[in-house]
Design a protein around this motif. Structure first.
Motif, mmCIF file in Angstrom:
data_model
loop_
_atom_site.group_PDB
_atom_site.id
_atom_site.type_symbol
_atom_site.label_atom_id
_atom_site.label_comp_id
_atom_site.label_asym_id
_atom_site.label_seq_id
_atom_site.Cartn_x
_atom_site.Cartn_y
_atom_site.Cartn_z
ATOM 1 N N PRO A 121 81.070 -4.913 14.274
ATOM 2 C CA PRO A 121 80.143 -5.142 13.160
ATOM 3 C C PRO A 121 79.172 -3.995 12.920
ATOM 4 O O PRO A 121 78.829 -3.696 11.770
ATOM 5 C CB PRO A 121 79.401 -6.418 13.589
ATOM 6 N N LYS A 122 78.723 -3.342 13.992
ATOM 7 C CA LYS A 122 77.805 -2.217 13.825
ATOM 8 C C LYS A 122 78.488 -1.054 13.109
ATOM 9 O O LYS A 122 77.865 -0.331 12.334
ATOM 10 C CB LYS A 122 77.277 -1.755 15.183
ATOM 11 N N GLY A 123 79.772 -0.864 13.363
ATOM 12 C CA GLY A 123 80.513 0.182 12.677
ATOM 13 C C GLY A 123 80.718 -0.132 11.213
ATOM 14 O O GLY A 123 80.641 0.753 10.349
ATOM 15 N N VAL A 124 80.997 -1.397 10.909
ATOM 16 C CA VAL A 124 81.152 -1.809 9.507
ATOM 17 C C VAL A 124 79.821 -1.670 8.772
ATOM 18 O O VAL A 124 79.781 -1.257 7.609
ATOM 19 C CB VAL A 124 81.681 -3.252 9.422
ATOM 20 N N GLU A 125 78.733 -1.988 9.452
ATOM 21 C CA GLU A 125 77.405 -1.801 8.861
ATOM 22 C C GLU A 125 77.153 -0.324 8.568
ATOM 23 O O GLU A 125 76.581 0.031 7.524
ATOM 24 C CB GLU A 125 76.335 -2.341 9.804
ATOM 25 N N ALA A 126 77.587 0.552 9.483
ATOM 26 C CA ALA A 126 77.446 1.991 9.250
ATOM 27 C C ALA A 126 78.230 2.420 8.007
ATOM 28 O O ALA A 126 77.748 3.223 7.206
ATOM 29 C CB ALA A 126 77.926 2.767 10.474
ATOM 30 N N ALA A 127 79.447 1.900 7.854
ATOM 31 C CA ALA A 127 80.248 2.214 6.671
ATOM 32 C C ALA A 127 79.549 1.723 5.407
ATOM 33 O O ALA A 127 79.506 2.432 4.388
ATOM 34 C CB ALA A 127 81.632 1.577 6.802
ATOM 35 N N LEU A 128 78.992 0.513 5.460
ATOM 36 C CA LEU A 128 78.276 -0.041 4.301
ATOM 37 C C LEU A 128 77.113 0.837 3.908
ATOM 38 O O LEU A 128 76.935 1.172 2.728
ATOM 39 C CB LEU A 128 77.787 -1.454 4.642
ATOM 40 N N LYS A 129 76.326 1.260 4.869
ATOM 41 C CA LYS A 129 75.169 2.107 4.594
ATOM 42 C C LYS A 129 75.593 3.472 4.061
ATOM 43 O O LYS A 129 74.819 4.139 3.366
ATOM 44 C CB LYS A 129 74.328 2.277 5.854
ATOM 45 N N GLY A 130 76.818 3.896 4.403
ATOM 46 C CA GLY A 130 77.332 5.170 3.919
ATOM 47 C C GLY A 130 78.057 5.067 2.591
ATOM 48 O O GLY A 130 78.565 6.070 2.087
ATOM 49 N N MET A 171 80.797 3.096 1.938
ATOM 50 C CA MET A 171 82.241 3.057 2.162
ATOM 51 C C MET A 171 82.737 1.631 2.384
ATOM 52 O O MET A 171 82.038 0.798 2.941
ATOM 53 C CB MET A 171 82.595 3.904 3.394
ATOM 54 N N LYS A 172 83.966 1.389 1.948
ATOM 55 C CA LYS A 172 84.652 0.132 2.234
ATOM 56 C C LYS A 172 85.231 0.186 3.647
ATOM 57 O O LYS A 172 85.432 1.262 4.216
ATOM 58 C CB LYS A 172 85.772 -0.110 1.229
ATOM 59 N N ALA A 173 85.522 -0.992 4.193
ATOM 60 C CA ALA A 173 86.034 -1.046 5.564
ATOM 61 C C ALA A 173 87.151 -2.064 5.702
ATOM 62 O O ALA A 173 87.182 -3.077 5.009
ATOM 63 C CB ALA A 173 84.904 -1.388 6.536
ATOM 64 N N GLU A 202 79.740 -11.655 9.320
ATOM 65 C CA GLU A 202 79.102 -12.285 8.173
ATOM 66 C C GLU A 202 77.957 -11.423 7.647
ATOM 67 O O GLU A 202 77.227 -10.803 8.412
ATOM 68 C CB GLU A 202 78.569 -13.669 8.573
ATOM 69 N N GLY A 203 77.847 -11.367 6.314
ATOM 70 C CA GLY A 203 76.791 -10.584 5.689
ATOM 71 C C GLY A 203 77.153 -9.141 5.430
ATOM 72 O O GLY A 203 76.284 -8.362 5.010
ATOM 73 N N LEU A 204 78.413 -8.781 5.669
ATOM 74 C CA LEU A 204 78.867 -7.409 5.415
ATOM 75 C C LEU A 204 79.860 -7.430 4.257
ATOM 76 O O LEU A 204 81.047 -7.719 4.436
ATOM 77 C CB LEU A 204 79.509 -6.823 6.681
ATOM 78 N N PRO A 205 79.390 -7.124 3.035
ATOM 79 C CA PRO A 205 80.211 -7.309 1.832
ATOM 80 C C PRO A 205 81.222 -6.203 1.570
ATOM 81 O O PRO A 205 81.981 -6.285 0.594
ATOM 82 C CB PRO A 205 79.161 -7.347 0.716
ATOM 83 N N ASN A 206 81.256 -5.182 2.401
ATOM 84 C CA ASN A 206 82.150 -4.044 2.148
ATOM 85 C C ASN A 206 83.510 -4.187 2.817
ATOM 86 O O ASN A 206 84.324 -3.255 2.787
ATOM 87 C CB ASN A 206 81.500 -2.738 2.609
ATOM 88 N N ILE A 207 83.794 -5.337 3.411
ATOM 89 C CA ILE A 207 85.060 -5.529 4.125
ATOM 90 C C ILE A 207 86.180 -5.875 3.142
ATOM 91 O O ILE A 207 86.083 -6.842 2.385
ATOM 92 C CB ILE A 207 84.926 -6.632 5.190
ATOM 93 N N LEU A 208 87.227 -5.081 3.166
ATOM 94 C CA LEU A 208 88.381 -5.314 2.306
ATOM 95 C C LEU A 208 89.340 -6.338 2.900
ATOM 96 O O LEU A 208 89.926 -7.150 2.188
ATOM 97 C CB LEU A 208 89.133 -3.998 2.068
#
Length: 216
Positions: free
Chosen positions: A169-178, A180-182, A195-201
């Motif tokens: 989740p911390k990596g997906v959060e990093a992608a979101l802040k950058g 990027m989709k994940a 949950e709460g990370l909307p950039n997940i494909l």
């Protein structure tokens, strides 16, 4: 997409349980900390020194001591995991097809170069990854976006043209802040933990998922 950015541990190789056991041994047997395997797992993100500071507090160890503990942990991890070292199912096929299609690829990991080299050299992957960003290459580790943003910059692609492959989740959060989709591979964490990370494909179990082939 113009680029794929891969986390390493838990994303390209299914090794996080080995990291967990190595860290748990260091923390409990070597350092006398009362901590469970589950709590150790939750602390395994970012740089090794950051993990030690989260568990023991800042200033508890000198930087020299943290570097020493980090090297010992990685030696134990590599010794235990090397007989099991292999790419997650379907990944080599994805790497080869993406390479043939001209999709740029990089590794963006909180691992130290010692561990990245361990994987790339033993599995003969260097030709796929002209760019690697390690713990030594950034000031701020995940969930800060620096790791993935720097990888995109070195590949000369825009963040919005990248897909990040992650297991944490911390990596997906990093992608979101950058920006990027994940795509999340569920080797160590379950879907509800994201949950709460909307950039997940997509959530995938391995790289044989049909969705992966649609990307290229």
């Amino acid at each position: 997409m113009k680029a794929f950015l891969f986390d390493l541990n838990g994303t390209m190789i299914d090794d996080m349980d080995f990291h967990n056991r190595a860290w748990h041994g260091i923390l409990t047997e070597d350092l006398g900390k009362e901590i469970s395997m589950e709590e150790t797992k939750l602390q395994m993100y970012g740089k090794n020194s950051e993990l030690l500071e989260r568990v023991f507090g800042k200033g508890h160890f000198t930087q020299e001591r943290m570097d020493e503990l980090s090297r010992e942990k990685e030696r134990r991890y590599q010794s235990a995991f090397k007989p099991h070292l292999k790419l997650i199912d379907g990944l080599r096929n994805l790497l080869e097809k993406a390479h043939q299609q001209g999709i740029k690829m990089a590794i963006g990991s909180a691992a130290i170069p010692f561990n990245i080299d361990f994987v790339l050299d033993n599995l003969n992957l260097r030709h796929y990854f002209p760019v690697t960003v390690s713990a030594d290459d950034v000031v701020y580790s995940k969930p800060d976006p620096e790791t993935f943003v720097k990888a995109a910059q070195l590949l000369n692609v825009k963040p919005e043209d990248c897909i990040v492959f992650e297991d944490n989740p911390k990596g997906v959060e990093a992608a979101l802040k950058g920006g990027m989709k994940a795509i999340v591979i569920t080797t160590m964490h379950e879907e509800h933990e994201f949950e709460g990370l909307p950039n997940i494909l997509k959530f995938i179990e391995d790289f044989n998922d049909p969705y992966i082939l649609e990307l290229i």
